[in-house]
Scaffold this active site. Structure first.
Site, PDB file in Angstrom:
ATOM      1  N   GLY A   1       0.809  -1.220   0.000  1.00 16.10           N
ATOM      2  CA  GLY A   1       0.000   0.000   0.000  1.00 16.10           C
ATOM      3  C   GLY A   1       0.843   1.272   0.000  1.00 16.10           C
ATOM      4  O   GLY A   1       0.376   2.341   0.417  1.00 16.10           O
ATOM      5  N   THR A   2       2.068   1.163  -0.497  1.00 12.58           N
ATOM      6  CA  THR A   2       2.979   2.307  -0.550  1.00 12.58           C
ATOM      7  C   THR A   2       2.361   3.480  -1.310  1.00 12.58           C
ATOM      8  O   THR A   2       2.447   4.635  -0.875  1.00 12.58           O
ATOM      9  CB  THR A   2       4.293   1.886  -1.259  1.00 12.58           C
ATOM     10  OG1 THR A   2       4.686   0.611  -0.776  1.00 12.58           O
ATOM     11  CG2 THR A   2       5.386   2.906  -1.058  1.00 12.58           C
ATOM     12  N   THR A   3       1.752   3.174  -2.443  1.00 14.31           N
ATOM     13  CA  THR A   3       1.176   4.224  -3.299  1.00 14.31           C
ATOM     14  C   THR A   3       0.115   5.012  -2.522  1.00 14.31           C
ATOM     15  O   THR A   3       0.070   6.244  -2.581  1.00 14.31           O
ATOM     16  CB  THR A   3       0.515   3.573  -4.545  1.00 14.31           C
ATOM     17  OG1 THR A   3       1.397   2.560  -5.044  1.00 14.31           O
ATOM     18  CG2 THR A   3       0.213   4.582  -5.617  1.00 14.31           C
TER      19      THR A   3
ATOM     20  N   HIS B   1      11.804   0.852   0.671  1.00 15.71           N
ATOM     21  CA  HIS B   1      11.367  -0.496   1.034  1.00 15.71           C
ATOM     22  C   HIS B   1      12.404  -1.174   1.939  1.00 15.71           C
ATOM     23  O   HIS B   1      12.267  -2.354   2.257  1.00 15.71           O
ATOM     24  CB  HIS B   1      11.215  -1.368  -0.221  1.00 15.71           C
ATOM     25  CG  HIS B   1      10.026  -1.025  -1.068  1.00 15.71           C
ATOM     26  ND1 HIS B   1       8.802  -0.702  -0.551  1.00 15.71           N
ATOM     27  CD2 HIS B   1       9.871  -0.971  -2.419  1.00 15.71           C
ATOM     28  CE1 HIS B   1       7.949  -0.468  -1.540  1.00 15.71           C
ATOM     29  NE2 HIS B   1       8.579  -0.618  -2.673  1.00 15.71           N
TER      30      HIS B   1
ATOM     31  N   SER C   1      -0.557  -9.751  -4.425  1.00 17.20           N
ATOM     32  CA  SER C   1      -0.347  -8.468  -5.101  1.00 17.20           C
ATOM     33  C   SER C   1       0.969  -8.499  -5.893  1.00 17.20           C
ATOM     34  O   SER C   1       1.043  -8.063  -7.041  1.00 17.20           O
ATOM     35  CB  SER C   1      -0.336  -7.354  -4.058  1.00 17.20           C
ATOM     36  OG  SER C   1      -0.288  -6.107  -4.677  1.00 17.20           O
TER      37      SER C   1
ATOM     38  N   ARG D   1      -4.632  -2.267  -8.528  1.00 13.21           N
ATOM     39  CA  ARG D   1      -5.217  -3.519  -9.018  1.00 13.21           C
ATOM     40  C   ARG D   1      -6.611  -3.652  -8.440  1.00 13.21           C
ATOM     41  O   ARG D   1      -7.582  -3.252  -9.053  1.00 13.21           O
ATOM     42  CB  ARG D   1      -4.307  -4.703  -8.663  1.00 13.21           C
ATOM     43  CG  ARG D   1      -4.650  -5.982  -9.402  1.00 13.21           C
ATOM     44  CD  ARG D   1      -3.767  -7.123  -8.939  1.00 13.21           C
ATOM     45  NE  ARG D   1      -3.923  -7.422  -7.539  1.00 13.21           N
ATOM     46  CZ  ARG D   1      -4.786  -8.302  -7.045  1.00 13.21           C
ATOM     47  NH1 ARG D   1      -5.572  -8.986  -7.858  1.00 13.21           N
ATOM     48  NH2 ARG D   1      -4.871  -8.518  -5.745  1.00 13.21           N
TER      49      ARG D   1
ATOM     50  N   GLY E   1      -7.065  -3.299  -4.609  1.00 14.67           N
ATOM     51  CA  GLY E   1      -7.081  -2.472  -3.397  1.00 14.67           C
ATOM     52  C   GLY E   1      -8.026  -3.001  -2.329  1.00 14.67           C
ATOM     53  O   GLY E   1      -8.691  -2.225  -1.647  1.00 14.67           O
TER      54      GLY E   1
HETATM   55  P1  A3P Z   1      -3.636  -5.247  -4.752  1.00 18.25           P
HETATM   56  O1  A3P Z   1      -2.682  -5.831  -5.746  1.00 18.25           O
HETATM   57  O2  A3P Z   1      -3.995  -6.230  -3.674  1.00 18.25           O
HETATM   58  O3  A3P Z   1      -4.835  -4.639  -5.369  1.00 18.25           O
HETATM   59  P2  A3P Z   1       2.212  -0.744  -3.393  1.00 18.25           P
HETATM   60  O4  A3P Z   1       1.636   0.612  -3.533  1.00 18.25           O
HETATM   61  O5  A3P Z   1       3.005  -0.915  -2.123  1.00 18.25           O
HETATM   62  O6  A3P Z   1       2.931  -1.172  -4.619  1.00 18.25           O
HETATM   63  O7  A3P Z   1       0.994  -1.749  -3.175  1.00 18.25           O
HETATM   64  C1  A3P Z   1       0.070  -1.979  -4.212  1.00 18.25           C
HETATM   65  C2  A3P Z   1      -1.214  -2.475  -3.600  1.00 18.25           C
HETATM   66  O8  A3P Z   1      -1.924  -1.368  -3.024  1.00 18.25           O
HETATM   67  C3  A3P Z   1      -2.132  -3.040  -4.660  1.00 18.25           C
HETATM   68  O9  A3P Z   1      -2.887  -4.050  -3.988  1.00 18.25           O
HETATM   69  C4  A3P Z   1      -2.966  -1.827  -5.018  1.00 18.25           C
HETATM   70  O10 A3P Z   1      -4.171  -2.124  -5.661  1.00 18.25           O
HETATM   71  C5  A3P Z   1      -3.181  -1.205  -3.651  1.00 18.25           C
HETATM   72  N1  A3P Z   1      -3.515   0.226  -3.725  1.00 18.25           N
HETATM   73  C6  A3P Z   1      -3.032   1.148  -4.585  1.00 18.25           C
HETATM   74  N2  A3P Z   1      -3.576   2.344  -4.352  1.00 18.25           N
HETATM   75  C7  A3P Z   1      -4.444   2.194  -3.312  1.00 18.25           C
HETATM   76  C8  A3P Z   1      -5.311   3.085  -2.623  1.00 18.25           C
HETATM   77  N3  A3P Z   1      -5.406   4.348  -2.976  1.00 18.25           N
HETATM   78  N4  A3P Z   1      -6.034   2.576  -1.607  1.00 18.25           N
HETATM   79  C9  A3P Z   1      -5.956   1.272  -1.266  1.00 18.25           C
HETATM   80  N5  A3P Z   1      -5.157   0.383  -1.885  1.00 18.25           N
HETATM   81  C10 A3P Z   1      -4.388   0.832  -2.906  1.00 18.25           C
END
Ligand code: A3P
Length: 315
Positions: free
Chosen positions: A69-71, A133, A163, A281, A283
């Protein structure tokens, strides 16, 4: 055999060439550096960051496991810190035209990618907001020695893994076969994953300089955690802001639905060349239930119990 694929140059060449190797998930192999598996190019950047980054007491560092959930966290923290400057979340807000990764740089993917040109971090506004990370023990010394704040985010390893699996397969070129879930599972459970082993979060420092967040909790009570985050970052919401609905404005702006629907996140690419849309993807919590066999659940639960629950982290 993997050595043929490595293109090592520069001052870290010797060190890297002595490290244990494992087959990577995309092109590069993983190298085991101080107990942590990292791809070749990224490791070079990590070493440069460890050598050169100077933390300030006012810095805020987001430390996350990849795919946890970094993004989302980048979007929330950016919006929190900049809410006076961009008070209208519907108009001219940077998050409407830029992917969160372009607003909050990674140490190892954005800032320390060129060994000859170190980033100029003096011009950044304060508090400076960075992301990494890296597990706690690999953070630059100055981060640990300063009063720099750390926001730590982790996620249920089962969802993390799913994910990852989707993400990695999007990044693999067409000439590479898709990576099967059981292959990735086997590697993940041995601890061999980018910045893995995944259970290293148990090593995170617990102190008032660190705020510990979990994806599942944030999904359940986003307003509660946004307020906590604002307090921790020393920019708490005023009563007036609360009554004006600023909390909801930020949560809506940073929501999965809003961000994933923006033009920039459908067609753009981040600095590293990865398509913005790959960061969004589903979320949701619990997607692993659609993919894991009973055997897989049993196997990973044993590791979670042994390596995380002991340290107070149950999923
Ligand atoms: P999923 O693949 O389970 O959907 P990161 O940002 O660390 O790369 O993690 C990506 C995961 O966070 C993905 O999970 C993505 O869909 C989810 N994600 C991205 N933006 C989000 C948001 N605004 N709120 C909740 N989850 C989010």
């Amino acid at each position: 055999i993997y050595l043929q694929e490595i293109d090592l140059t520069g001052e870290y060449k010797e060190l890297i060439s002595t490290l244990p190797l494992e087959k990577g998930w995309i092109k590069m192999p993983f190298h085991q550096y101080q107990g942590c598996w990292i791809g070749t190019t990224t490791l070079q950047n990590v070493l440069s960051c460890q050598q050169h980054f100077q933390a300030l007491d006012t810095d805020i560092l987001l430390v996350t496991s990849p795919k946890s959930g970094t993004t989302w966290l980048k979007a929330l923290t950016f919006a929190l810190l900049n809410r006076k400057k961009y008070s209208n979340v519907h108009l001219n807000h940077p998050l409407l035209i830029s992917n969160p990764h372009d607003l909050v740089p990674f140490f190892e993917h954005d800032l320390y990618i060129n060994k000859d040109i170190l980033p100029n971090l003096n011009s950044l506004s304060h508090p400076r907001l960075f992301s990494t990370h890296l597990p706690y023990h690999l953070l630059p010394k100055s981060v640990k020695e300063s009063r720099c704040k750390i926001v730590y985010l982790c996620r249920d390893p089962k969802d993390n893994l799913v994910s990852f699996w989707h993400f990695i397969n999007k990044l693999r070129s067409q000439s590479m076969e898709k990576l099967a879930l059981d292959e990735l599972f086997e590697s993940f459970c041995r601890g061999v994953s980018p910045f893995g082993p995944f259970w290293k979060e148990s090593l995170m420092e617990r102190s008032n300089k660190v705020m510990f967040l979990r994806y599942e909790e944030m999904k359940k009570k986003p307003d509660f955690y946004l307020k906590k985050l604002a307090e921790f970052m020393e920019c708490p919401f005023s009563k007036e802001e609360e009554s004006k609905g600023v909390i909801d404005d930020i949560l809506n702006l940073c929501s999965f639905e809003k961000l994933s629907g923006l033009e920039v996140n459908k067609i753009g690419k981040v600095g590293t060349g990865v398509e913005n849309k790959y960061f969004f993807r589903r979320g949701q919590v619990g997607d692993w239930k659609n993919l894991f066999t009973t055997e897989m659940i049993k196997q990973i639960d044993i590791i979670i119990e042994k390596e995380l629950v002991e340290y107070g982290l149950s999923f």
